[in-house]
Design a protein around this motif. Structure first.
Motif, PDB file in Angstrom:
ATOM      1  N   PRO A 180       0.819  -1.189  -0.006  1.00  0.00           N
ATOM      2  CA  PRO A 180       0.016   0.154   0.220  1.00  0.00           C
ATOM      3  C   PRO A 180       0.735   1.430   0.084  1.00  0.00           C
ATOM      4  N   ARG A 181       2.209   1.209   0.208  1.00  0.00           N
ATOM      5  CA  ARG A 181       2.906   2.517   0.016  1.00  0.00           C
ATOM      6  C   ARG A 181       3.391   2.730  -1.235  1.00  0.00           C
ATOM      7  N   LYS A 182       3.190   1.515  -2.016  1.00  0.00           N
ATOM      8  CA  LYS A 182       3.865   1.926  -3.350  1.00  0.00           C
ATOM      9  C   LYS A 182       2.540   1.988  -4.535  1.00  0.00           C
ATOM     10  N   VAL A 183       1.412   1.434  -4.109  1.00  0.00           N
ATOM     11  CA  VAL A 183       0.277   1.283  -4.835  1.00  0.00           C
ATOM     12  C   VAL A 183      -0.964   1.892  -4.271  1.00  0.00           C
ATOM     13  N   LYS A 184      -1.179   3.125  -4.760  1.00  0.00           N
ATOM     14  CA  LYS A 184      -2.563   4.053  -4.206  1.00  0.00           C
ATOM     15  C   LYS A 184      -3.721   2.910  -4.046  1.00  0.00           C
ATOM     16  N   ASN A 185      -4.044   2.366  -4.981  1.00  0.00           N
ATOM     17  CA  ASN A 185      -5.401   1.647  -5.143  1.00  0.00           C
ATOM     18  C   ASN A 185      -5.229   0.183  -4.400  1.00  0.00           C
ATOM     19  N   ALA A 186      -4.023   0.014  -3.851  1.00  0.00           N
ATOM     20  CA  ALA A 186      -4.190  -1.572  -3.348  1.00  0.00           C
ATOM     21  C   ALA A 186      -5.338  -1.928  -2.200  1.00  0.00           C
ATOM     22  N   ARG A 187      -5.826  -2.932  -2.333  1.00  0.00           N
ATOM     23  CA  ARG A 187      -7.011  -3.447  -1.725  1.00  0.00           C
ATOM     24  C   ARG A 187      -6.725  -4.280  -0.809  1.00  0.00           C
ATOM     25  N   LEU A 188      -7.077  -4.159   0.533  1.00  0.00           N
ATOM     26  CA  LEU A 188      -7.178  -4.995   1.669  1.00  0.00           C
ATOM     27  C   LEU A 188      -7.666  -6.452   1.400  1.00  0.00           C
ATOM     28  N   LEU A 189      -6.883  -7.596   1.668  1.00  0.00           N
ATOM     29  CA  LEU A 189      -7.538  -8.703   1.269  1.00  0.00           C
ATOM     30  C   LEU A 189      -7.913  -9.381   2.736  1.00  0.00           C
ATOM     31  N   ASN A 190      -9.339  -9.876   2.595  1.00  0.00           N
ATOM     32  CA  ASN A 190      -9.659 -10.594   3.864  1.00  0.00           C
ATOM     33  C   ASN A 190      -9.372 -11.981   4.030  1.00  0.00           C
ATOM     34  N   ILE A 191      -8.874 -12.607   2.972  1.00  0.00           N
ATOM     35  CA  ILE A 191      -8.347 -13.964   3.603  1.00  0.00           C
ATOM     36  C   ILE A 191      -7.516 -14.340   2.309  1.00  0.00           C
ATOM     37  N   ILE A 192      -6.393 -15.265   2.549  1.00  0.00           N
ATOM     38  CA  ILE A 192      -5.431 -15.647   1.789  1.00  0.00           C
ATOM     39  C   ILE A 192      -5.032 -16.815   2.125  1.00  0.00           C
ATOM     40  N   THR A 193      -4.479 -17.692   1.221  1.00  0.00           N
ATOM     41  CA  THR A 193      -4.044 -18.988   1.505  1.00  0.00           C
ATOM     42  C   THR A 193      -2.673 -18.912   1.984  1.00  0.00           C
TER      43      THR A 193
END
Ligand SMILES: Nc1ncnc2c1ncn2[C@@H]1O[C@H](COP(=O)(O)OP(=O)(O)O)[C@@H](O)[C@H]1O
Ligand SMILES: N[C@@H](CC(=O)OP(=O)(O)O)C(=O)O
Length: 544
Positions: free
Chosen positions: A289-302
């Motif tokens: 998120p410091r480098k990509v303004k539109n980065a989205r938070l992932l609620n789950i990841i494997t």
């Protein structure tokens, strides 16, 4: 739902009994009134919370005043601490300790005495600022002074014998986590929470072969850690994320960020309902998120996705952590100390139902379903990549064999040379007489130059520095026709030159090497094309 304002409920199967098989030995020290082995709270599930160094440095009030306490009504909480960093990790206690160790090796230098004093004052100042009870403050001050006095004597002795072995370096580094725990335990006590300081420094008693740090070793550690922690009775264990004596040394065998692994092994040993890794970021995002303004938070990841991301630049959690916790089917949640009410990112496997865990328990249906039933809005079946990441400071070595005959032995010679100099390869691409390798340049530059010199006897060697690895990661990518085509055409359209491609070694990762100066732009265009409008991307792949 539980009573805690900060967490949502977890599946019933994750609420487990206290581990009964712990048989390790703990070197725990009583903090305050001594241990109480009463049955208070024994039915509550264990929750392991790990706090990073900068979080402890900057947000100790929130950690001790809010975060830990809000879980106490519903859980038996274990607090695992890293060494304090009041500004950034690079200026933190662990780096200072390593600096002190280096300075002690310089004959006649007294710089290390100054560094120890800085560390002492930093911790005394934190205690003074945050602890109001004079008795508790006095006790913490005495503990800090004692630890720092011992450290100074140890460094003075090292200077006399002109030697600091890897084990001695570990002993020096351990002071960081001890001091941090003293402060955190003191603050919790000051806020009315009974705690017990648990030092994992001498927990490993069995002898293990340095070349054989296998699952048996990790199983042994989790039993030993759990045994130490479960001796605390009703008190909240405040545990050093440092643990020794790891064969080959903790720094060499596990590396920096070892506290995540300590917390994971404790969670496994206690059969905890969750491992929480508290950071200063809301969780794992679709890109840094410091480098990509539109980065989205992932609620789950494997866990596989999380591992690929950590190996390739998004170092949110130590890569060894995942495997241990996931083997025991314990979810890991990344949470933000600056936003404790946020749900964070949960790392959880999506194995088929009926899988047997190592201890023989038959696990319930896949996580996403179970979690959904329990109130989570989670979906692991996304039909688009999960995240993009970059790893900077990469070197590329192109070696062309000088042999005129068949190439057997060519690769063997290359890898034994790299092994000799302790150099790890991140990506590789080969033909019979040619090999391209991307190397994470965390290695010592002098060693790298020596290795390159030695490799020149095998063939011609070209070296490219200031490169970066760009990786697109996603569990579902193996089923997405044309995704690599889209990735590379997007990069081409943006004028990003691709030096090397690697796909297929991991089904969930497509990586390429590009110029470091184009890395942020490349990550942004890939994010925009393949991760921003996920609805459109999913539809596109449905249509293919
Ligand atoms: N995909 C990602 N998701 C979240 N954070 C990421 C990602 N890639 C890189 N990062 C970076 O990792 C860092 C981890 O959080 P932080 O608590 O600040 O680190 P540390 O514990 O190392 O001090 C963040 O600063 C964030 O910018
Ligand atoms: N203090 C250690 C261990 C650690 O895990 O740190 P952190 O949790 O702050 O990444 C280090 O600096 O590596």
């Amino acid at each position: 739902m539980t009573a805690s304002p900060l967490r949502r409920s977890l599946p019933a199967h994750m609420v487990l009994e206290t581990n009964g098989h712990a048989n390790g030995h703990a070197n725990s020290h009583m903090n305050g009134n001594g241990g109480d082995h009463s049955s208070y709270g024994t039915q509550k599930p264990w929750l392991v919370q790990k706090f990073g160094g900068t979080s402890i440095g900057k947000f100790i009030e929130t950690i001790t005043g809010t975060i830990v306490q809000s879980y106490l009504p519903t859980n038996r909480v274990v607090v695992v601490c890293s060494a304090r960093s009041s500004e950034s990790k690079s200026k933190g206690t662990t780096n200072r300790l390593l600096k002190a160790a280096a300075s002690a090796l310089v004959p006649g230098s007294i710089d290390f005495i100054e560094v120890v004093q800085e560390i002492r004052l930093d911790h005394l100042d934190a205690a003074q600022t945050h602890i109001s009870s004079p008795d508790i403050l006095k006790r913490v001050q005495d503990e800090v002074n004692q630890d720092c006095d011992r450290l100074r004597s140890f460094l003075e002795a090292a200077q006399i014998i002109e030697e600091i072995s890897p084990r001695s370096k570990d002993i020096i580094m351990a002071v960081g986590e001890k001091l941090s725990c003293r402060i955190v335990a003191g603050l919790l006590e000051d806020r009315g929470v009974e705690t017990q300081f648990v030092n994992l420094e001498n927990v490993i008693e069995a002898v293990f072969d340095v070349n054989c740090l296998d699952q048996n070793f990790y199983d042994y550690l989790s039993r030993a850690f759990a045994s130490a922690v479960s001796k605390c009775g009703h008190r909240v264990p405040v545990v050093t994320g440092f643990f020794g004596s790891v064969p080959g040394s903790l720094l060499t065998s596990i590396g920096r960020g070892y506290t995540d692994l300590a917390a994971a092994l404790i969670a496994v040993g206690l059969d905890a309902e969750e491992l929480q890794v508290w950071k200063e970021v809301d969780g794992i995002f679709t890109a840094d998120p410091r480098k990509v303004k539109n980065a989205r938070l992932l609620n789950i990841i494997t866990p596989e996705e999380a591992s690929e991301l950590t190996y390739y630049g998004s170092e949110v959690i130590h890569p060894f952590t995942m495997e241990q916790v996931i083997r025991a089917q314990i979810p890991i949640r990344i949470k933000n100390v600056m936003n404790p009410v946020g749900a964070g990112t949960i790392i959880f496997p999506d194995q088929p139902s009926g899988v047997c865990t190592p201890n023989g328990r038959n696990t319930p249906p896949p996580s996403s379903k179970v979690l959904l039933e329990n109130g989570y809005q989670l979906d692991l079946s996304r039909r688009h990549p999960t995240a993009v990441t970059i790893k900077d400071n990469v070197w590329v070595l192109n070696i062309h064999s000088n042999r005129k005959s068949v190439s057997h032995g060519f690769f063997a010679q290359i890898f034994s040379t790299l092994d000799q100099y302790g150099i790890a390869v991140d990506l590789i691409s080969t033909s019979e007489v040619h090999i391209s390798m991307a190397l994470g340049a965390n290695v010592n530059e002098t060693e790298m130059e020596k290795a390159i010199e030695s490799l020149r006897s095998i063939g011609t060697v070209d070296v490219m520095k200031e490169m970066a690895i760009l990786s697109l990661v996603g569990k579902q990518m193996k089923n997405m026709v044309g995704i690599s085509g889209e990735m590379f055409s997007t990069l081409a359209k943006a004028g990003v030159n691709i030096e090397m491609i690697s796909q297929g070694a991991s089904e969930i990762n497509i990586s390429c090497v590009i110029l470091e100066r184009q890395a942020i732009e490349a990550m942004n265009v890939i994010h925009e094309a393949l991760l921003s409008n996920v609805g459109k991307i999913a539809q596109l792949h449905e249509d293919l």
